[in-house]
Design an enzyme around this catalytic site. Structure first.
Site, PDB file in Angstrom:
ATOM      1  N   ASN A  55       0.834  -1.194   0.000  1.00  9.76           N
ATOM      2  CA  ASN A  55       0.000   0.000   0.000  1.00  9.76           C
ATOM      3  C   ASN A  55       0.874   1.251   0.000  1.00  9.76           C
ATOM      4  OD1 ASN A  55      -2.137  -1.705   0.142  1.00  9.76           O
ATOM      5  ND2 ASN A  55      -2.977  -0.915   2.056  1.00  9.76           N
ATOM      6  N   HIS A 146      -1.514   9.718 -27.529  1.00 13.57           N
ATOM      7  CA  HIS A 146      -1.458   8.777 -28.653  1.00 13.57           C
ATOM      8  C   HIS A 146      -2.720   8.895 -29.505  1.00 13.57           C
ATOM      9  CE1 HIS A 146      -0.514   5.112 -30.874  1.00 13.57           C
ATOM     10  NE2 HIS A 146      -1.746   4.695 -30.634  1.00 13.57           N
ATOM     11  N   LYS A 210       0.278   0.834 -44.259  1.00 11.98           N
ATOM     12  CA  LYS A 210       0.344  -0.494 -43.654  1.00 11.98           C
ATOM     13  C   LYS A 210      -0.971  -1.230 -43.787  1.00 11.98           C
ATOM     14  CE  LYS A 210       3.943   0.647 -40.299  1.00 11.98           C
ATOM     15  NZ  LYS A 210       4.320   0.740 -38.866  1.00 11.98           N
ATOM     16  N   ARG A 212      -3.327  -4.191 -42.062  1.00 12.58           N
ATOM     17  CA  ARG A 212      -3.537  -4.964 -40.843  1.00 12.58           C
ATOM     18  C   ARG A 212      -3.962  -6.385 -41.212  1.00 12.58           C
ATOM     19  NH1 ARG A 212      -3.681  -4.467 -35.652  1.00 12.58           N
ATOM     20  NH2 ARG A 212      -3.240  -2.225 -35.768  1.00 12.58           N
ATOM     21  N   ASP A 236       7.146  10.199 -34.547  1.00 13.41           N
ATOM     22  CA  ASP A 236       6.033   9.428 -34.006  1.00 13.41           C
ATOM     23  C   ASP A 236       5.743   9.943 -32.607  1.00 13.41           C
ATOM     24  OD1 ASP A 236       4.015   7.574 -33.977  1.00 13.41           O
ATOM     25  OD2 ASP A 236       5.291   5.846 -34.394  1.00 13.41           O
TER      26      ASP A 236
END
Length: 332
Positions: A55, A146, A210, A212, A236
């Site tokens: 804790n 993000h 890209k 997937r 990025d």
């Protein structure tokens, strides 16, 4: 009429608002100290301890009454401890009669969990936002989410900073003729950020498309743009294991890139990231100090890691919030 820029400490001195108090959790004390150095205020005194049962207890060692409190805590390893410590610090500040509490989260790692993209999972980004608000956070200051839509998970004001200015200035310092280079987005999700940096550099722009294949597997399909014979700037939001980075650099090199520089906001560098970067065919990989990068990691990177300072940007944002000025003016 152009208003002359004044240092954060000068603007704070002219403010008659409630006192500005900055405290830090344990996740990134060097950044908090650098922010305070830019503000010209001392880092507040607080103590965090962990009991034998795991804790956590936090304790402020000075008065917070009616203060404008900013708590700096980045969500880096161990992330769960960092979140719990921040929640306790916010709750303790509210219990100590702080006038306002702002959670300063340079790296909000759960921003990656912004949607339900497979059955029976939690949208953790929204859950953490709810926890911060329930603990008593009056507003949030963060950098380079993000997924920008995570901003909408909060019902309190959120100031979302960008590191584009810092990354662009770094590229210019590394390559005097950066305008002859190409900014490369590693995927479609990064194209907006790459485009903004390309405009700052007045350079070219390219993107890797890209495909997937499954929930966990992505395959590069094509490169949109031209990198042959060019200096390539890969940008990025973060580097975690550096798997995607290795793939992006490989594509750029195979298509004739001359030199490759990488810059991201958050250098998380987990798992095999440092080993991969050390072996990578790039000139440099830079990240900001939103996440603490240890000297051991820098030494093990074969001289390729660099850390950029965003403390002045956070200090300016904190000053503007404290004195009631717009944060968006920092990006004009």
């Amino acid at each position: 009429m152009t208003v002359p820029h004044r240092a954060p400490s000068e603007r704070l001195a002219s403010s008659r608002r409630q006192p500005l108090l900055v405290f830090a959790g344990q996740s990134n004390c060097p950044l908090a100290q650098a922010i305070c150095a830019n503000l010209g205020v001392p880092l507040g005194k607080s103590k965090t301890e962990k009991f034998t049962n795991d804790n956590i207890i936090v304790h402020y060692e000075e008065s917070l009454r009616e203060g404008d409190v900013f708590v700096v805590q980045t969500f880096s390893t161990p992330v769960s401890d960092a979140i719990m410590e921040l929640l306790l610090l916010i709750d303790a500040a509210k219990s100590a009669s702080a006038g306002r509490v702002t959670a300063v989260i340079p790296y909000f790692s759960y921003a990656r969990s912004d949607k339900k993209d497979s059955p029976r999972i939690s949208i953790a980004g929204r859950l953490v936002a709810d926890l911060l608000q329930e603990a008593g956070a009056d507003r949030v200051l963060t950098m380079t989410l993000h997924s920008p839509q995570v901003h909408g998970f909060f019902k309190v004001p959120v100031d979302h900073l960008s590191a584009d200015r810092v990354l662009s200035a770094h590229f210019k310092s590394c390559v005097p003729n950066a305008h002859d280079g190409v900014v490369l987005a590693p995927d479609a999700g990064s194209i907006k950020r790459a485009s903004q940096i390309a405009r700052r550099l007045n350079s070219g722009l390219a993107m890797i498309d890209k495909e997937r294949l499954s929930d966990t597997e992505v395959r590069p399909r094509a490169l949109i743009g031209d990198v042959e014979g060019k200096t390539v700037f890969i940008v990025d939001d973060e580097i975690s294991t550096a798997g995607s980075l290795v793939e992006t650099v490989s594509i750029a090199r195979s298509l004739g890139a001359r030199d490759v520089y990488v810059a991201v906001t958050h250098g998380v560098y987990t798992g095999p990231a440092i080993e991969r970067i050390a072996a990578l065919d790039v000139t440099q990989v830079a990240s900001t100090n939103t996440v603490y990068v240890s000297p051991e990691k820098i030494a093990a990177s074969n001289g390729k890691l660099a850390v950029l300072d965003v403390a002045p940007l956070f200090a300016d944002a904190i000053t503007n919030i404290h004195v009631g000025q717009s944060v968006s003016t920092l990006f004009e």
